[in-house]
Design a protein around this motif. Structure first.
Motif, PDB file in Angstrom:
ATOM      1  N   ILE A  42     -37.877  31.565 -27.375  1.00 57.75           N
ATOM      2  CA  ILE A  42     -37.862  31.896 -25.381  1.00 57.75           C
ATOM      3  C   ILE A  42     -36.755  33.514 -25.837  1.00 57.75           C
ATOM      4  CG2 ILE A  42     -37.298  31.391 -22.692  1.00 57.75           C
ATOM      5  CD1 ILE A  42     -38.499  28.744 -23.432  1.00 57.75           C
ATOM      6  N   ILE A  43     -37.335  34.373 -25.092  1.00 55.79           N
ATOM      7  CA  ILE A  43     -36.282  35.434 -25.178  1.00 55.79           C
ATOM      8  C   ILE A  43     -35.779  36.852 -23.147  1.00 55.79           C
ATOM      9  CG2 ILE A  43     -35.347  37.734 -25.970  1.00 55.79           C
ATOM     10  CD1 ILE A  43     -36.600  36.766 -28.809  1.00 55.79           C
ATOM     11  N   GLY A  44     -35.123  36.234 -23.367  1.00 57.07           N
ATOM     12  CA  GLY A  44     -34.565  36.826 -21.926  1.00 57.07           C
ATOM     13  C   GLY A  44     -34.506  38.427 -21.962  1.00 57.07           C
ATOM     14  N   SER A  45     -35.155  39.400 -20.646  1.00 57.85           N
ATOM     15  CA  SER A  45     -34.429  40.761 -22.352  1.00 57.85           C
ATOM     16  C   SER A  45     -34.306  40.799 -20.014  1.00 57.85           C
ATOM     17  CB  SER A  45     -36.158  41.427 -21.868  1.00 57.85           C
ATOM     18  OG  SER A  45     -36.925  40.797 -22.658  1.00 57.85           O
ATOM     19  N   VAL A 136     -42.178  34.356 -24.188  1.00 58.00           N
ATOM     20  CA  VAL A 136     -42.258  33.473 -25.069  1.00 58.00           C
ATOM     21  C   VAL A 136     -42.647  34.122 -26.424  1.00 58.00           C
ATOM     22  CG1 VAL A 136     -43.773  31.260 -25.421  1.00 58.00           C
ATOM     23  CG2 VAL A 136     -43.136  31.217 -23.698  1.00 58.00           C
ATOM     24  N   VAL A 137     -42.626  33.932 -27.829  1.00 57.10           N
ATOM     25  CA  VAL A 137     -42.440  34.553 -28.982  1.00 57.10           C
ATOM     26  C   VAL A 137     -43.138  33.568 -29.269  1.00 57.10           C
ATOM     27  CG1 VAL A 137     -41.527  36.497 -28.435  1.00 57.10           C
ATOM     28  CG2 VAL A 137     -40.230  34.849 -29.547  1.00 57.10           C
ATOM     29  N   VAL A 138     -43.726  34.130 -31.232  1.00 60.60           N
ATOM     30  CA  VAL A 138     -44.407  32.704 -31.893  1.00 60.60           C
ATOM     31  C   VAL A 138     -44.567  34.124 -33.265  1.00 60.60           C
ATOM     32  CG1 VAL A 138     -45.291  30.829 -30.575  1.00 60.60           C
ATOM     33  CG2 VAL A 138     -46.484  33.160 -31.377  1.00 60.60           C
ATOM     34  N   GLY A 139     -44.453  32.978 -34.206  1.00 61.51           N
ATOM     35  CA  GLY A 139     -45.252  33.608 -35.375  1.00 61.51           C
ATOM     36  C   GLY A 139     -46.018  33.954 -35.284  1.00 61.51           C
ATOM     37  N   GLU A 140     -46.112  35.516 -35.774  1.00 61.39           N
ATOM     38  CA  GLU A 140     -47.444  36.099 -35.958  1.00 61.39           C
ATOM     39  C   GLU A 140     -48.917  35.050 -36.515  1.00 61.39           C
ATOM     40  OE1 GLU A 140     -50.092  39.010 -35.669  1.00 61.39           O
ATOM     41  OE2 GLU A 140     -47.653  39.734 -35.678  1.00 61.39           O
TER      42      GLU A 140
END
Length: 158
Positions: A42-45, A136-140
């Motif tokens: 989880i990345i906050g921007s 929310v990011v995940v591996g490709e």
């Protein structure tokens, strides 16, 4: 086409949310579906600090806050010193004495600290860092599966 998140190791964004709690729920949903969440972040921007003013800081409130902090510190010292006490009566005396003196010195230092600071800061507050968006990011290799699992979930999807 997948969106790339700078600084996230080139991992695609599978969903974006307005609150951190919503992003947590999305990752929890993925976990409940047996998705390999160890490949998730989880990345906050667009971070900003929000300081909420809780109230006016008077000398009395500064002394009371010092008293409470000093009491806890005194209790800790009393607990540590009680290891060396000869009997149970000594433990009680040590604990109560440490609590009393800790509270007394804490109140004095709280009062004096506020008095000596002048009028530099006459309020209490709580600060926190919040983001405008949580991705929310995940591996490709898991991006399409994650998007599919989150398709019915509320939120703004990438």
């Amino acid at each position: 086409m997948t969106q790339q998140q700078p600084g996230a190791g080139g991992r695609p964004v599978v969903a974006s949310y307005a609150t951190y709690e919503d992003a947590q729920r999305a990752v929890d949903l993925l976990s409940d579906q047996k998705f390999p969440v160890e490949h998730t972040a989880i990345i906050g921007s667009d971070l900003r600090m929000v300081e909420t003013v809780l109230g006016r800081l008077t000398r009395g409130r500064a002394a009371l806050a010092g008293l409470a902090a000093g009491a806890w510190f005194g209790l800790l010292i009393g607990l540590l010193l009680s290891i060396f006490a000869a009997d149970a009566d000594d433990v009680a005396v040590l604990m109560l004495s440490a609590l009393f003196y800790g509270a007394l010195f804490g109140a004095v230092f709280g009062f004096a600290g506020h008095l000596l600071s002048g009028s530099g800061r006459d309020f209490t507050s709580r600060s926190r860092i919040v983001a405008a968006r949580y991705d929310v990011v995940v591996g490709e290799e898991w991006a399409e599966e994650a998007r599919g699992l989150l398709a019915g979930h509320t939120g703004e999807h990438a």
